[in-house]
Design a protein around this motif. Structure first.
Motif, mmCIF file in Angstrom:
data_model
loop_
_atom_site.group_PDB
_atom_site.id
_atom_site.type_symbol
_atom_site.label_atom_id
_atom_site.label_comp_id
_atom_site.label_asym_id
_atom_site.label_seq_id
_atom_site.Cartn_x
_atom_site.Cartn_y
_atom_site.Cartn_z
ATOM 1 N N PHE A 173 49.195 23.430 -11.001
ATOM 2 C CA PHE A 173 48.094 22.907 -11.773
ATOM 3 C C PHE A 173 48.122 21.499 -11.874
ATOM 4 O O PHE A 173 47.434 20.890 -12.340
ATOM 5 C CB PHE A 173 47.762 23.630 -13.011
ATOM 6 C CG PHE A 173 47.563 24.982 -13.150
ATOM 7 C CD1 PHE A 173 46.217 25.331 -12.602
ATOM 8 C CD2 PHE A 173 48.314 26.114 -13.429
ATOM 9 C CE1 PHE A 173 45.734 26.502 -12.524
ATOM 10 C CE2 PHE A 173 47.879 27.343 -13.425
ATOM 11 C CZ PHE A 173 46.617 27.638 -12.890
ATOM 12 N N THR A 174 49.267 20.774 -11.351
ATOM 13 C CA THR A 174 49.181 19.324 -11.451
ATOM 14 C C THR A 174 47.908 18.766 -10.249
ATOM 15 O O THR A 174 47.772 19.409 -9.355
ATOM 16 C CB THR A 174 50.338 18.818 -10.727
ATOM 17 O OG1 THR A 174 50.492 19.321 -9.235
ATOM 18 C CG2 THR A 174 51.389 18.829 -11.738
ATOM 19 N N GLU A 175 47.399 17.730 -10.593
ATOM 20 C CA GLU A 175 46.349 17.204 -9.937
ATOM 21 C C GLU A 175 46.541 16.978 -8.354
ATOM 22 O O GLU A 175 47.460 16.517 -7.994
ATOM 23 C CB GLU A 175 45.686 15.934 -10.486
ATOM 24 C CG GLU A 175 44.305 15.591 -10.286
ATOM 25 C CD GLU A 175 43.702 14.615 -11.074
ATOM 26 O OE1 GLU A 175 43.157 13.470 -10.430
ATOM 27 O OE2 GLU A 175 44.019 14.565 -12.385
ATOM 28 N N PHE A 176 45.551 17.421 -7.479
ATOM 29 C CA PHE A 176 45.835 17.439 -6.116
ATOM 30 C C PHE A 176 45.412 16.107 -5.675
ATOM 31 O O PHE A 176 44.280 15.901 -5.486
ATOM 32 C CB PHE A 176 45.160 18.724 -5.735
ATOM 33 C CG PHE A 176 44.869 18.555 -4.042
ATOM 34 C CD1 PHE A 176 46.220 18.569 -3.351
ATOM 35 C CD2 PHE A 176 43.651 18.735 -3.455
ATOM 36 C CE1 PHE A 176 46.086 18.349 -1.877
ATOM 37 C CE2 PHE A 176 43.737 18.660 -1.928
ATOM 38 C CZ PHE A 176 44.851 18.486 -1.188
ATOM 39 N N GLY A 213 30.791 23.795 -10.065
ATOM 40 C CA GLY A 213 30.944 23.524 -11.470
ATOM 41 C C GLY A 213 32.512 23.970 -11.871
ATOM 42 O O GLY A 213 33.052 24.145 -13.001
ATOM 43 N N GLU A 214 33.229 24.168 -11.067
ATOM 44 C CA GLU A 214 34.641 24.441 -10.994
ATOM 45 C C GLU A 214 35.560 23.674 -10.749
ATOM 46 O O GLU A 214 35.480 23.086 -9.432
ATOM 47 C CB GLU A 214 34.819 26.039 -10.365
ATOM 48 C CG GLU A 214 33.961 27.258 -10.883
ATOM 49 C CD GLU A 214 34.302 27.388 -12.237
ATOM 50 O OE1 GLU A 214 35.768 27.274 -12.723
ATOM 51 O OE2 GLU A 214 33.474 28.187 -13.182
ATOM 52 N N ASN A 215 36.642 23.535 -11.273
ATOM 53 C CA ASN A 215 37.817 22.606 -10.903
ATOM 54 C C ASN A 215 38.656 23.495 -10.088
ATOM 55 O O ASN A 215 39.397 24.390 -10.472
ATOM 56 C CB ASN A 215 38.648 22.088 -12.033
ATOM 57 C CG ASN A 215 39.843 21.240 -11.668
ATOM 58 O OD1 ASN A 215 40.265 21.337 -10.341
ATOM 59 N ND2 ASN A 215 40.373 20.536 -12.479
ATOM 60 N N LEU A 216 38.738 23.356 -8.610
ATOM 61 C CA LEU A 216 39.484 24.155 -7.826
ATOM 62 C C LEU A 216 40.738 23.568 -7.230
ATOM 63 O O LEU A 216 41.280 24.021 -6.229
ATOM 64 C CB LEU A 216 38.514 24.498 -6.587
ATOM 65 C CG LEU A 216 37.298 25.478 -7.020
ATOM 66 C CD1 LEU A 216 36.418 25.536 -6.031
ATOM 67 C CD2 LEU A 216 37.640 26.770 -7.513
ATOM 68 N N PRO A 237 48.383 30.330 -8.330
ATOM 69 C CA PRO A 237 47.739 31.384 -9.240
ATOM 70 C C PRO A 237 46.550 31.861 -8.702
ATOM 71 O O PRO A 237 45.996 31.396 -7.737
ATOM 72 C CB PRO A 237 47.582 30.396 -10.365
ATOM 73 C CG PRO A 237 47.495 28.957 -9.604
ATOM 74 C CD PRO A 237 48.282 29.158 -8.674
ATOM 75 N N MET A 238 45.888 32.627 -9.313
ATOM 76 C CA MET A 238 44.610 33.439 -8.882
ATOM 77 C C MET A 238 43.934 33.917 -10.324
ATOM 78 O O MET A 238 44.488 34.260 -11.171
ATOM 79 C CB MET A 238 44.354 34.179 -7.919
ATOM 80 C CG MET A 238 44.576 33.803 -6.488
ATOM 81 S SD MET A 238 43.522 32.821 -5.887
ATOM 82 C CE MET A 238 42.369 34.142 -5.375
ATOM 83 N N VAL A 290 41.400 31.951 -14.124
ATOM 84 C CA VAL A 290 42.618 31.411 -13.506
ATOM 85 C C VAL A 290 43.329 30.559 -14.681
ATOM 86 O O VAL A 290 44.504 30.550 -14.492
ATOM 87 C CB VAL A 290 42.483 30.472 -12.502
ATOM 88 C CG1 VAL A 290 41.648 29.133 -12.906
ATOM 89 C CG2 VAL A 290 43.841 30.322 -11.495
ATOM 90 N N GLU A 291 42.684 30.107 -15.695
ATOM 91 C CA GLU A 291 43.066 29.501 -17.033
ATOM 92 C C GLU A 291 43.969 30.110 -17.602
ATOM 93 O O GLU A 291 44.929 29.589 -18.468
ATOM 94 C CB GLU A 291 42.028 28.920 -17.925
ATOM 95 C CG GLU A 291 41.188 27.586 -17.124
ATOM 96 C CD GLU A 291 40.170 28.190 -16.315
ATOM 97 O OE1 GLU A 291 39.407 27.294 -15.919
ATOM 98 O OE2 GLU A 291 39.968 29.207 -16.055
#
Length: 651
Positions: free
Chosen positions: A34-37, A542-545, A584-585, A605-606
Motif C-alpha cells: 500500500f505504499t505509494e506507487f 474514482g478508485e485508488n489502484l 491484497p485484493m 481492499v481497505e
C-alpha cells in the motif's frame, strides 16, 4: 503477527481457541502493498488525471514513397521524401530514423543477440539497406541542404545544416533505399512460395522516423526481436510498382483502381462494398486467368495507395491470390471493407474461406465495444508469418484453419486499437498493446457467432503454475529483456488477466468499461505512458489502484486470500480472513444458507490497510452452512484449498 480483529476481546479468544488455522503466521506486507506507487505527479505535458496536458505535443511525419518490387531478384528499390514536423519546444539539430531491414545482416545487434538454437525472431542474414542520395533541409527560402548522416545498426541519424525550429518548424528528408527481401523476416514479414507464385509480405520496408517525445527524447532502442514498434503519426502517399500479374493489397485506400483493375474487378469491388456476405474479386478458378482479372498482359503496373493519420503502412504482393471482400458496418453508419487474399492451398470453408467473415466480425465488434474503426480497409493476408499486425492490414499464417485462424485474425485486428489507434511504445511496454489486446480478444471470442469458439482467459487459475514459478518475470519487464519462455505470459496473458480482474472483480464491468473507453478516446493517435493509463483509470473510476498497478504489473506478487474460520456470534457470524499472498485484493464472499439460498457480499481492499488479518461481522437472519471466496474463480488465487468454509481439505 499483527491482528486487526473487531475490538471485542472475547472474540479473539473464541476464534483463536476454535480455529486451528488462526495460529498460522501471516506476513504483514502493508509496506509493500500500500505504499505509494512511483511518482505520478502531473505536468503541463501529461496531467495527473491521465490526460494530455495543455502543453502536450508530439511530432509527426508525412511520407511520399515510390518503390519497385523485383520479383526475380526479390528486392525492393525506391525513394522516400519525409516531411518532418517539429512540434516540440526545442530546436532539433538532427532526426533519428529506423532502418529495420538492417536487422537482416550477420553483424546486426538482433543477429548477435539471437541464441544459437534460434527463436521466433530468426531472420535471414543476406539483407540490409543500401542508402544513397540523402538530402536534409529545413523548410524555408534558400535553406542549405545537408547530406550528413550516420548509420548504426537499425538506426540512422540525419543532420541538418541548421536546426529545425521549435514549436512547428518543418524539414524534409529524402533518400533512395534498396534491400533484398528476406524469406525469414523475424515472423513479421518475408516471402513464401506457393503453387501459383510467391507471396511477398512487406513490412518494416521503408526508412521511418523514430519518436521524439517528452519522456525519453529520441526513442532509439535498436530493433532486436521481441520489442516491436513505437511510431509517430502522419499521412502516407505511396506507389508500388509490381509485375502486371500481381495483385497488391495494402494499408489505406487504393486511389487508382481504374489503372490496376479491369472493369470486372472494379464492379465486384463495388458489389463487395455493399455486401454483408463475401464477394469474390478473384475466385479460386480465376487465380491464373490473368486475361480476365488483370488490365494488362505484360510489363509492370503501379498501385497507388493513401492513408492518413496512421503510424505505419504495410503491403503484400503476389500473382497467387484468391481475393474476396465484404462490407464492414460501423456504429456511426459509415462502412469499411474487409478483404482477404490467400493462395489456393489455403482455400476452403474450414480455412481461409472464412477469413473475411472473421475479419468483418472482429472489426465490427471492437468498433461497437470500444472505439470506431478509422481505416477504409481491413485486409487479412495469408503469408509465411504466424501473425503480425499493421494499420489496416494483417499477416497471418497461410496454414491456419478453423479456430486457429479465427484466433490469430481476431488478435491481429485487435491490434488496430492497441497500438495503432492508442499509440503506446511497444518496444518498451509490450503489455500496453499485447496485454490490452489479449484482454479485448476475450470478449470478441464471446461475441463471435454466440461463442462458436472458446477462450479460457477468464479461467485465470489455469495459469497458476507460471504465477508461482521461480523463473517468472514482472509484466513491466522490457520485452527484449524478457526470457523467451516468459514473454507470452508476462506481456500477453498476465496483463490481460489483470484487466479481466479489474473489470470482472475489482471495479465491475460498468465502471471499468467507462474508464477504459475514456482512456482509448483520450489517447487516440497520441502516445500514452504506463502512468497515463494508471492515472486515467483511477480518475475516471474514482478508485485508488496504486496497490493493483504495483502488485500486478511491476512485481511478481501473488494473491492468496484465505478463510481461517467462520464462527457464530450474537445471532450472526464472524468470518476470519487472512491475506497470505504478497498482493491484497477485495474479498468477494458467497454465503450459502441452510435453505439453499446463496448471497454475495464484497469486502473492499481497505480491510487490509492495517494488516493481513480481518474479521468480518456477517449480519444474517438465517443459518450459514458455507462461505466461499471468489466463487467464479476470477482472481489468480494460488491456493484454492483455503478459499472455502467448511474446508474440503479436512473432509
Amino acid at each position: 503477527m499483527k491482528n486487526t480483529w473487531i475490538g471485542i476481546i472475547v472474540l479473539f479468544f473464541i476464534s483463536s481457541a476454535t480455529s486451528p488455522l488462526f495460529a498460522q503466521q501471516v506476513r504483514d506486507n502493508r509496506d509493500d502493498a500500500f505504499t505509494e506507487f512511483g511518482y505520478r505527479q502531473g505536468t503541463a505535458y501529461r496531467t495527473a488525471s491521465g490526460k494530455p496536458g495543455p502543453s502536450y505535443w508530439q511530432n509527426g511525419a508525412d511520407y511520399v514513397m515510390n518503390v519497385i518490387l523485383d520479383e526475380d531478384e526479390q528486392t525492393i528499390t525506391g525513394n522516400v521524401v519525409i516531411t518532418y514536423k517539429n512540434n516540440s519546444p526545442e530546436a532539433l539539430d538532427f532526426v533519428w530514423l529506423y532502418l529495420e531491414q538492417n536487422r537482416f545482416t550477420p553483424e546486426s545487434r538482433g543477429t548477435l543477440t539471437t541464441p544459437v538454437q534460434g527463436n521466433r525472431y530468426n531472420g535471414d542474414l543476406d539483407g540490409g539497406n543500401t542508402i544513397t542520395n540523402v538530402k536534409a533541409q529545413v523548410v524555408g527560402r534558400n535553406k542549405p541542404v545537408s547530406s550528413e548522416h550516420y548509420i548504426s545498426d537499425t538506426r540512422m541519424q540525419v543532420y541538418f545544416a541548421e536546426p529545425i525550429p521549435a514549436n512547428g518548424g518543418q524539414a524534409t528528408i529524402s533518400m533512395d533505399f534498396a534491400y533484398k527481401i528476406p524469406q525469414k523476416g523475424m515472423d513479421r514479414m518475408g516471402r513464401v512460395s506457393t503453387k501459383n507464385g510467391e507471396i511477398f509480405a512487406l513490412a518494416q520496408w521503408y526508412p521511418k522516423v523514430a519518436v521524439f517525445d517528452d519522456v525519453t527524447g529520441w526513442n532509439t532502442d535498436p530493433y532486436l526481436g521481441a520489442g516491436e514498434f513505437y511510431l509517430g503519426y502522419g499521412d502516407f502517399d505511396y506507389k508500388i510498382t509490381v509485375p502486371y500479374d500481381h495483385i497488391v493489397v495494402a494499408s489505406g485506400e487504393l486511389v487508382n483502381p481504374t489503372q490496376v483493375l479491369p472493369k470486372l474487378l472494379q464492379d465486384r469491388m463495388k458489389q463487395a462494398a455493399t455486401s454483408d456476405e463475401r464477394v469474390y474479386l478473384i475466385s479460386p478458378d480465376e487465380v491464373t486467368d490473368y486475361g480476365k482479372t488483370r488490365p494488362a498482359q505484360s510489363g509492370n503496373l503501379t498501385w497507388h495507395f493513401k492513408m492518413n493519420n496512421t503510424r505505419d503502412v504495410a503491403f503484400s504482393s503476389s500473382k497467387a491470390f484468391i481475393w474476396d471482400a465484404a462490407k464492414i458496418n460501423l456504429p456511426s453508419g459509415k462502412t469499411a471493407m474487409a478483404q482477404s487474399v490467400y493462395p489456393v492451398e489455403s482455400d476452403g470453408y474450414e480455412a481461409w474461406g472464412r477469413s473475411t467473415e472473421y475479419s468483418k466480425a472482429s472489426v465490427e465488434h471492437y468498433s461497437e465495444m470500444w472505439y470506431e474503426y478509422p481505416y477504409p480497409v481491413a485486409v487479412n493476408v495469408a503469408a509465411e508469418v504466424g501473425g503480425m499486425e499493421y494499420p489496416g492490414l494483417n499477416f497471418c499464417s497461410w496454414k491456419s484453419k478453423g479456430e486457429s485462424l479465427w484466433g490469430v485474425t481476431d488478435h491481429e485486428f485487435g491490434h488496430n486499437w492497441f497500438p495503432m489507434i492508442v499509440g503506446s511504445n511497444e518496444r518498451r511496454h509490450a503489455w500496453m498493446d499485447e496485454g490490452f489486446n489479449t484482454f479485448i480478444n476475450y470478449y470478441s471470442y464471446l461475441a463471435f457467432n454466440d461463442g462458436e469458439y472458446t477462450n479460457n482467459l477468464k479461467q485465470t487459475r489455469r495459469y497458476i503454475g507460471w504465477m508461482t514459478s521461480k523463473d517468472r518475470e514482472p509484466t513491466a519487464t522490457h520485452p527484449d529483456r524478457t526470457q523467451s519462455n516468459n514473454l507470452g505470459m508476462a506481456a500477453y496473458y498476465k496483463p490481460a488477466m489483470g484487466l479481466m480482474m479489474l473489470k470482472e472483480y475489482v471495479l465491475g464491468p460498468e465502471t471499468f468499461n467507462r474508464a477504459f473507453r475514456s482512456y482509448i478516446n483520450t489517447w487516440a493517435y497520441k502516445h500514452p505512458q504506463p502512468t497515463d493509463f494508471f492515472n486515467h483509470m483511477e480518475n475516471v473510476s474514482g478508485e485508488n489502484l496504486d496497490w493493483f498497478w504495483k502488485g500486478w504489473f511491476y512485481s511478481n506478487a501473488n494473491i492468496d486470500l484465505a478463510i481461517d474460520g467462520v464462527f457464530p456470534y450474537g445471532g450472526n457470524y464472524v468470518v476470519n480472513l487472512s491475506n497470505r499472498g504478497e498482493m491484497p485484493m477485495p474479498v468477494l464472499l458467497e454465503i450459502t444458507y441452510e435453505d439453499g439460498e446463496k448471497e454475495r457480499r464484497m469486502l473492499p481492499v481497505e480491510i487490509w490497510f492495517k494488516g493481513n488479518q480481518w474479521s468480518h461481522l456477517l449480519r444474517v437472519d438465517k443459518k450459514v452452512v458455507a462461505v466461499e471466496i471468489d466463487p467464479d474463480k476470477v482472481i489468480t488465487d494460488i491456493n484454492s484449498g483455503n478459499d472455502k468454509w467448511p474446508s474440503t481439505l479436512y473432509k
